[in-house]
Design a protein around this motif. Structure first.
Motif, PDB file in Angstrom:
ATOM      1  N   LYS A 191      -3.443  61.064  34.577  1.00  0.00           N
ATOM      2  CA  LYS A 191      -4.198  62.302  34.373  1.00  0.00           C
ATOM      3  C   LYS A 191      -3.883  63.381  35.383  1.00  0.00           C
ATOM      4  O   LYS A 191      -3.735  64.559  35.031  1.00  0.00           O
ATOM      5  CB  LYS A 191      -5.701  61.974  34.396  1.00  0.00           C
ATOM      6  N   TYR A 192      -3.771  63.013  36.663  1.00  0.00           N
ATOM      7  CA  TYR A 192      -3.698  64.012  37.730  1.00  0.00           C
ATOM      8  C   TYR A 192      -2.343  64.016  38.428  1.00  0.00           C
ATOM      9  O   TYR A 192      -1.610  63.029  38.407  1.00  0.00           O
ATOM     10  CB  TYR A 192      -4.798  63.760  38.773  1.00  0.00           C
ATOM     11  N   SER A 193      -2.050  65.133  39.089  1.00  0.00           N
ATOM     12  CA  SER A 193      -0.831  65.252  39.883  1.00  0.00           C
ATOM     13  C   SER A 193      -0.869  64.276  41.044  1.00  0.00           C
ATOM     14  O   SER A 193      -1.941  63.824  41.470  1.00  0.00           O
ATOM     15  CB  SER A 193      -0.686  66.684  40.432  1.00  0.00           C
ATOM     16  N   LEU A 194       0.300  63.953  41.575  1.00  0.00           N
ATOM     17  CA  LEU A 194       0.389  63.055  42.722  1.00  0.00           C
ATOM     18  C   LEU A 194      -0.475  63.573  43.866  1.00  0.00           C
ATOM     19  O   LEU A 194      -0.432  64.749  44.214  1.00  0.00           O
ATOM     20  CB  LEU A 194       1.844  62.941  43.186  1.00  0.00           C
ATOM     21  N   ASN A 195      -1.291  62.674  44.432  1.00  0.00           N
ATOM     22  CA  ASN A 195      -2.152  62.955  45.581  1.00  0.00           C
ATOM     23  C   ASN A 195      -3.276  63.944  45.279  1.00  0.00           C
ATOM     24  O   ASN A 195      -3.893  64.478  46.204  1.00  0.00           O
ATOM     25  CB  ASN A 195      -1.333  63.438  46.785  1.00  0.00           C
ATOM     26  N   ALA A 196      -3.544  64.219  44.016  1.00  0.00           N
ATOM     27  CA  ALA A 196      -4.659  65.101  43.660  1.00  0.00           C
ATOM     28  C   ALA A 196      -5.960  64.556  44.225  1.00  0.00           C
ATOM     29  O   ALA A 196      -6.192  63.345  44.204  1.00  0.00           O
ATOM     30  CB  ALA A 196      -4.765  65.224  42.143  1.00  0.00           C
ATOM     31  N   PRO A 197      -6.828  65.416  44.789  1.00  0.00           N
ATOM     32  CA  PRO A 197      -6.785  66.883  44.769  1.00  0.00           C
ATOM     33  C   PRO A 197      -6.016  67.517  45.926  1.00  0.00           C
ATOM     34  O   PRO A 197      -6.157  68.717  46.165  1.00  0.00           O
ATOM     35  CB  PRO A 197      -8.273  67.249  44.870  1.00  0.00           C
ATOM     36  N   PHE A 198      -5.245  66.716  46.652  1.00  0.00           N
ATOM     37  CA  PHE A 198      -4.458  67.260  47.767  1.00  0.00           C
ATOM     38  C   PHE A 198      -3.160  67.831  47.196  1.00  0.00           C
ATOM     39  O   PHE A 198      -2.131  67.152  47.152  1.00  0.00           O
ATOM     40  CB  PHE A 198      -4.188  66.180  48.808  1.00  0.00           C
ATOM     41  N   THR A 199      -3.224  69.067  46.728  1.00  0.00           N
ATOM     42  CA  THR A 199      -2.089  69.687  46.063  1.00  0.00           C
ATOM     43  C   THR A 199      -1.771  71.044  46.687  1.00  0.00           C
ATOM     44  O   THR A 199      -2.598  71.638  47.388  1.00  0.00           O
ATOM     45  CB  THR A 199      -2.366  69.888  44.562  1.00  0.00           C
ATOM     46  N   LYS A 200      -0.557  71.511  46.424  1.00  0.00           N
ATOM     47  CA  LYS A 200      -0.109  72.823  46.881  1.00  0.00           C
ATOM     48  C   LYS A 200       0.669  73.459  45.747  1.00  0.00           C
ATOM     49  O   LYS A 200       1.615  72.868  45.241  1.00  0.00           O
ATOM     50  CB  LYS A 200       0.769  72.685  48.127  1.00  0.00           C
ATOM     51  N   ALA A 201       0.236  74.648  45.328  1.00  0.00           N
ATOM     52  CA  ALA A 201       0.857  75.345  44.203  1.00  0.00           C
ATOM     53  C   ALA A 201       0.875  74.457  42.961  1.00  0.00           C
ATOM     54  O   ALA A 201       1.848  74.458  42.194  1.00  0.00           O
ATOM     55  CB  ALA A 201       2.264  75.807  44.565  1.00  0.00           C
ATOM     56  N   GLY A 202      -0.193  73.678  42.783  1.00  0.00           N
ATOM     57  CA  GLY A 202      -0.308  72.857  41.596  1.00  0.00           C
ATOM     58  C   GLY A 202       0.460  71.551  41.645  1.00  0.00           C
ATOM     59  O   GLY A 202       0.422  70.768  40.691  1.00  0.00           O
ATOM     60  N   LYS A 203       1.158  71.302  42.746  1.00  0.00           N
ATOM     61  CA  LYS A 203       1.941  70.086  42.873  1.00  0.00           C
ATOM     62  C   LYS A 203       1.406  69.229  44.019  1.00  0.00           C
ATOM     63  O   LYS A 203       0.832  69.734  44.969  1.00  0.00           O
ATOM     64  CB  LYS A 203       3.417  70.416  43.112  1.00  0.00           C
ATOM     65  N   GLY A 204       1.643  67.927  43.905  1.00  0.00           N
ATOM     66  CA  GLY A 204       1.173  67.025  44.932  1.00  0.00           C
ATOM     67  C   GLY A 204       1.817  67.317  46.274  1.00  0.00           C
ATOM     68  O   GLY A 204       2.989  67.682  46.358  1.00  0.00           O
ATOM     69  N   THR A 205       1.037  67.181  47.320  1.00  0.00           N
ATOM     70  CA  THR A 205       1.541  67.383  48.670  1.00  0.00           C
ATOM     71  C   THR A 205       1.157  66.183  49.521  1.00  0.00           C
ATOM     72  O   THR A 205       0.417  65.300  49.068  1.00  0.00           O
ATOM     73  CB  THR A 205       0.981  68.675  49.274  1.00  0.00           C
ATOM     74  N   LEU A 206       1.672  66.130  50.726  1.00  0.00           N
ATOM     75  CA  LEU A 206       1.326  65.022  51.610  1.00  0.00           C
ATOM     76  C   LEU A 206      -0.177  64.981  51.888  1.00  0.00           C
ATOM     77  O   LEU A 206      -0.806  66.011  52.101  1.00  0.00           O
ATOM     78  CB  LEU A 206       2.066  65.157  52.942  1.00  0.00           C
ATOM     79  N   ILE A 207      -0.703  63.779  51.901  1.00  0.00           N
ATOM     80  CA  ILE A 207      -2.079  63.584  52.356  1.00  0.00           C
ATOM     81  C   ILE A 207      -2.032  63.453  53.872  1.00  0.00           C
ATOM     82  O   ILE A 207      -1.401  62.550  54.415  1.00  0.00           O
ATOM     83  CB  ILE A 207      -2.687  62.327  51.726  1.00  0.00           C
TER      84      ILE A 207
END
Length: 435
Positions: A191-207
Motif C-alpha cells: 500500500k505505502y511507499s518504502l519507509n512511509a510516512p518517512f518520505t521525501k518528495a513522495g518517495k521513501g527516505t532513510l529512517i
C-alpha cells in the motif's frame, strides 16, 4: 485493548511479532525475520497458525514489517517472506500467506546514495557472499587483521570482524528485499511507499532521528524513532567516500572503510513503541536492533525523552543479543524495564554472562522483573562452550555460564524471574492474545 510482543526463537538473530488493537480486530507487525531457516521453520508456521486460529482464508495483513538493519541474522527471514509474495505476483494475492501495508528498511543503497550501485555490481560477489548461510570466514579474517593492525586487542578485533562480516553478508539480502518491494509496490501488493510516512518528495527516505519526522501512528500504535542519527549515517558515507573514491573500488578499500568501531550497526533503527491500555496506563517497548547502548542513551537525551538520570519502559529488547561489546553497566541504571528480552542461542557468546550480571546488579535484590531468553540457559551454555573450545580456549563455567549465574543469583535472593524456550509472549494490554 490488545498489546502483545511475541518473541520467535531465531537462533543468533532477532524475530519479533507485535499484535495490538483488540482481540476481535487485531493488527500485526513483524520486526526482523532471523537468519537461515527461521522463516521456514518458525515464522511462516506461526503466521499460518494465526491465520487458522482466526479462521482466515485470506492472507494475514501485516500493517508494518520493519528490518532493524541489514545483518543477515535480522533480514534473511524478511527477504524470504517478500520473495514468496513476489513469486505470486501475476496471480491472486489471496494465495499469499501475508500481505504487507508498509516496509521500513534502511537499504544500503540509500545509506550510501548512488555510489553503492557501482560498488554492488563490481565487488559484492567477490567478498560479501555467505558460505552455507554464514558470513564469509575469509572476509572475517581480513577484517580481523585490519583491526589488529590498528592496535585493537585480539578479543575486540574478533568481535568487530564478526560484526562487519555479518553486515557484509546481509547486503545482498538488503538489495534483494528492496527489489522485491519495488516489484510488489508496482503490482499494488503493497500500500505505502518504502519507509512511509518517512518520505521525501513522495518517495521513501532513510529512517533516522534528526532528518525525518520522529514519530508515526500506525493504526493506533505510536512509534518514535531514536536511531540512527544523521551524524552516524554521514560517518558511514564519509568512510566509503574516503576509501572508495580516493583509492578505487576494490575489496581491500571497502573492507578498510569498515575497519572502524564507529561504523558497524550505525544504520540500526531504534524504535520506541507506545500504546495506552483500556485503563489509560501507558505501555512502552524499546526496540534496539543491534545499536550501541551509549548511542541509544545519547539519542534519548538529545531528543529530551530522557531528561533525568533514568527512564523506565515496559519492555526493553536488549541490543545486539545481549553482547557485552554493545553495552556497559550504566545502560541498565539509565534504562530500566519490567520485561527484558534477549534473543540469542549462545552463538558468538551471546548473551554474555557479564551483560546479565550488569542487569541484575543494577536492579538490585528487591526489584521484581522478568527476563526472557529464546533458548534454555543450559543450551545457550552448551553452544557457547563448544565455540570457545573450538578456538582452543578454555571454558570458564564460573564466569561464562548463564545457567550457573541464574542459579547463583536466585540463591542470593534476587527476585527476577526468567522465562525460556519456544515462542514467548508478553501481554501488556487488558486483553490477552487469544491464539
Amino acid at each position: 485493548m490488545l498489546l502483545t510482543l511475541e518473541i520467535v526463537p531465531a537462533h543468533e538473530g532477532d524475530c519479533l511479532m507485535l499484535h495490538w488493537g483488540t482481540a476481535a480486530d487485531p493488527k500485526h507487525a513483524l520486526i526482523d525475520g532471523g537468519p537461515g531457516d527461521v522463516y521456514d521453520k518458525k515464522l511462516l508456521p506461526r503466521i499460518n497458525q494465526i491465520r487458522a486460529s482466526r479462521g482466515l482464508n485470506t492472507p494475514l495483513k501485516l500493517s508494518l514489517v520493519m528490518v532493524s538493519h541489514i545483518d543477515n541474522d535480522h533480514i534473511t527471514g524478511v527477504k524470504k517472506l517478500f520473495a514468496g509474495m513476489e513469486a505470486l505476483v501475476g496471480g491472486s494475492p489471496k494465495k499469499s500467506p501475508v500481505l504487507v501495508d508498509r516496509l521500513w528498511h534502511n537499504t544500503f543503497n540509500d545509506i550510501l546514495d548512488d555510489d553503492v550501485d557501482e560498488y554492488y555490481e563490481q565487488v559484492t560477489a567477490s567478498f560479501t557472499a555467505s558460505v552455507g548461510g554464514e558470513p564469509n570466514p575469509k572476509i572475517e579474517s581480513k577484517v580481523q587483521s585490519a583491526f589488529i593492525a590498528k592496535g585493537e586487542p585480539q578479543a575486540d578485533a574478533e568481535f568487530q570482524a564478526r560484526v562487519v562480516s555479518e553486515i557484509l553478508a546481509g547486503q545482498p539480502d538488503g538489495r534483494d528485499l528492496r527489489n522485491s518491494f519495488e516489484v510488489l509496490k508496482a503490482a499494488n501488493w503493497i500500500k505505502y511507499s518504502l519507509n512511509a510516512p518517512f518520505t521525501k518528495a513522495g518517495k521513501g527516505t532513510l529512517i533516522k532521528v534528526d532528518k525525518t519526522p520522529m514519530s508515526a501512528d500506525i493504526e493506533g500504535l505510536q512509534l518514535a524513532i531514536y536511531g540512527p542519527m544523521q551524524a552516524e549515517i554521514e560517518a558511514l558515507q564519509a568512510a566509503f567516500d574516503q576509501y572508495i573514491k580516493s583509492k578505487g573500488l576494490n575489496v581491500e578499500a571497502v573492507l578498510a572503510a569498515y575497519a572502524d568501531k564507529s561504523v558497524p550497526n550505525l544504520s540500526s533503527i531504534v524504535c520506541y513503541v507506545g500504546m495506552k491500555n483500556g485503563a489509560g496506563q501507558p505501555r512502552t517497548i524499546l526496540l534496539t536492533g543491534d545499536a550501541r547502548g551509549d548511542k541509544i542513551i545519547e539519542s534519548l537525551r538529545n531528543t529530551k525523552t530522557l531528561t533525568g538520570a533514568s527512564m523506565h519502559v515496559t519492555i526493553l529488547k536488549l541490543p545486539h543479543h545481549g553482547s557485552n561489546r554493545n553495552l556497559a553497566p550504566d545502560f541498565f541504571t539509565t534504562i530500566t524495564a519490567d520485561h527484558y528480552v534477549i534473543s540469542a542461542d549462545g552463538k558468538y557468546g551471546n548473551p554474555d554472562c557479564d551483560t546479565l550480571k550488569w542487569l541484575v546488579e543494577a536492579r538490585g535484590k528487591s526489584a521484581v522483573y522478568d527476563i526472557y531468553l529464546t533458548y534454555k540457559p543450559k543450551d545457550i551454555d552448551a553452544k557457547h562452550k563448544a565455540e570457545v573450545e573450538s578456538k582452543g580456549k578454555t571454558w570458564d563455567e564460573k564466569t561464562m555460564s548463564i545457567e550457573l549465574f541464574f542459579k547463583s543469583a536466585v540463591a542470593q535472593g534476587y527476585k527476577f524471574r526468567y522465562h525460556q524456550g519456544d515462542v514467548l509472549k508478553i501481554d501488556l494490554g487488558d486483553e490477552t492474545l487469544p491464539w
